[in-house]
Design an enzyme around this catalytic site. Structure first.
Site, short mmCIF file in Angstrom:
data_model
loop_
_atom_site.label_atom_id
_atom_site.label_comp_id
_atom_site.label_asym_id
_atom_site.label_seq_id
_atom_site.Cartn_x
_atom_site.Cartn_y
_atom_site.Cartn_z
N LEU A 183 0.87 -1.18 0.00
CA LEU A 183 0.00 0.00 0.00
C LEU A 183 0.91 1.23 0.00
CD1 LEU A 183 -1.86 -2.32 0.84
CD2 LEU A 183 -3.00 -0.77 2.41
N LYS A 265 -8.66 3.62 7.33
CA LYS A 265 -7.67 2.55 7.19
C LYS A 265 -8.36 1.20 6.99
CE LYS A 265 -3.67 4.69 7.65
NZ LYS A 265 -2.86 4.57 8.85
N GLY A 287 3.54 0.66 5.64
CA GLY A 287 4.68 1.31 6.26
C GLY A 287 4.39 1.78 7.67
N CYS A 456 -7.65 26.18 0.11
CA CYS A 456 -7.60 25.43 1.37
C CYS A 456 -6.39 25.96 2.12
CB CYS A 456 -7.50 23.93 1.13
SG CYS A 456 -5.91 23.41 0.42
#
Length: 482
Positions: A183, A265, A287, A456
């Site tokens: 991932l 997640k 990680g 933003c």
């Protein structure tokens, strides 16, 4: 030219059948990598080493460098292979080879011998060492910590004059272990964890959850391609990109603030597990490091793992950030990670560090799982070898401004909670609210005769979203950075 490849020590302690299998796989990997440099080279495997012989002297440095990056290799010896008649002949050849290196230096001679001879390795060390000491006045023998070590190998009637020794990365040859799916986000952690699994013999495929448009994906593709090209190019691998913006939008609209991080997640693990199952991959790689962020406590990691039966490997679990960054620097991914945009769209104000399973499951009941199924079904799967060509294509650019025109409107794309906490008010210009996770479906409803300045706080999300809108054909968007 000739190179002698020495095996990683853990390979040499395997049983005979396993050792032979590992050596055979490593030989094939070396051929696959080096064929791009010299199609005529020969790779010959032996019980305790592998020989590489090539004719194109112009490729010497490139071949040597490539060998140092192939998993399974402990070190490489660049050698000159010559015949010899007796010990004095060995000395004379060593004198020609090493005279210049030994001028004014301390040295010792180390010999390895295979075959039947009327002398031992120590006999050769003494004879050659004594001869070099006599014939090079400024050199002197020093058996402990010498400045130069003269390495010689004697095999039957051949003498190997070792011109240089170069360290490899060690580990197991890729293909000796089963495939994994990493991932990858493009940051320090995921790049290092991917490298560690390649070094351990796994073919590493990549799964990227795109939270912010094509620009972010291109950056991550470059990291994945770099890792593959540098350490894993002996094998074909996949790069799977999943557009996770609809999932993020659903979480931001329906999930309690404190549970967002863990649930995001969990959704990623669910999606990655489906991808892994589709391609027959045995494990996921992340990680994550213990305690690094709120979702990486033991309680939260356990809850994240519970959503899938797929094994999740976390090679960095006990590493601190400094150690991870040092490893990224060693393997060459540090610069990628430092310039990678940091996604800030799903950051809870008060994230839970000890999530409760019942609360998480209750929040997930609000989530429309058909959205997750759809993004996985529409995942983009490419051969990583194609990425180099794709990333060379021109990326759409977007203009950044710090002033206003008469037709401009500021579009505040922060989440609703952020806008309520810190309302944006700019004198002399209209400000319209539209959270970033609604841009893909709602931007077209806005007045397209106006120019929309996306804003933003960090400027990362606004740029990514502006790029996305430009790719969709909206040319009336810019980024506002006061």
């Amino acid at each position: 030219m000739k190179f002698i490849i020495k095996l990683f020590p853990e390979i040499t302690i395997k049983s005979q059948s396993v050792r032979l299998r590992f050596i055979k796989i490593l030989t094939g990997n070396i051929r696959n990598v080096l064929k791009h440099y010299d199609e005529t080279l020969a790779v010959v495997r032996h019980w305790d080493n592998i020989e590489v012989r090539a004719k194109d002297e112009n490729q010497r440095l490139a071949i040597r460098d490539a060998l140092t990056r192939i998993p399974g290799i402990h070190h490489i010896l660049e050698v000159e292979d010559v015949p010899f008649t007796d010990m004095h002949d060995i000395f004379e050849k060593a004198l020609v080879q090493y005279r210049d290196q030994l001028e004014g230096k301390t040295f010792c001679v180390r010999v390895k011998r295979r075959g039947k001879h009327d002398f031992s390795s120590i006999d050769v060390e003494r004879y050659v060492g004594g001869g070099l000491n006599q014939h090079i006045e400024s050199a002197r023998v020093k058996l402990t910590n010498p400045e130069v070590t003269v390495h010689l190998e004697v095999e039957d009637d051949r003498l190997l004059l070792i011109k240089g020794r170069y360290e490899g990365i060690g580990g197991f040859p890729i293909g000796t272990q089963e495939d994994v799916l990493s991932l990858i986000s493009g940051g320090f952690d995921s790049g290092v964890s991917s490298y560690m699994l390649m070094r351990r013999g796994c073919r590493v495929h990549y799964c990227f959850f795109n939270l912010g448009g094509a620009a972010h994906e291109i950056g991550v593709r470059q990291v994945a391609h770099y890792l593959w090209n540098r350490f894993g190019s002996s094998h074909r691998v996949r790069f799977v990109a999943i557009n996770f913006e609809p999932v993020v939008g659903e979480i931001l609209e329906k999930i309690d603030d404190g549970q967002m991080g863990v649930i995001l997640k969990r959704m990623m693990v669910r999606a990655a597990s489906k991808v892994a199952e589709r391609y027959g991959v045995q494990a996921l790689v992340t990680g994550e490091a213990l305690g690094q962020v709120s979702s990486q406590t033991l309680t939260n990691l356990r809850l994240i793992d519970n959503v899938s039966d797929t094994l999740i490997l976390r090679p960095l679990i006990s590493y601190d950030k400094e150690h991870i960054i040092n490893l990224a620097r060693q393997i060459g991914t540090e610069d990628f990670a430092r310039t990678m945009p940091e996604y800030c769209g799903v950051i809870s104000k008060s994230p839970t560090v000890k999530a409760v399973k019942s609360k998480i499951e209750a929040e997930e009941e609000k989530f429309d799982f058909s959205i997750l199924d759809k993004v996985v079904e529409e995942a983009n799967n490419v051969d990583i070898r194609e990425i180099a060509q794709q990333t060379e294509q021109e990326v759409v650019e977007v203009e950044t401004v710090n002033g206003f025109g008469p037709n401009d409107v500021i579009l505040d794309i922060r989440s609703i909670d952020e806008q309520e906490d810190k309302p944006l008010k700019v004198e002399g210009i209209d400000v319209v609210s539209l959270p970033f996770y609604k841009l893909s479906t709602k931007f077209g409803d806005l007045d397209q005769n106006r120019t929309w300045l996306l804003w933003c706080e960090r400027g990362v999300m606004s740029r990514l979203q502006a790029l996305y809108l430009r790719e969709q054909g909206f040319n009336n968007v810019k980024v506002y950075r006061p």
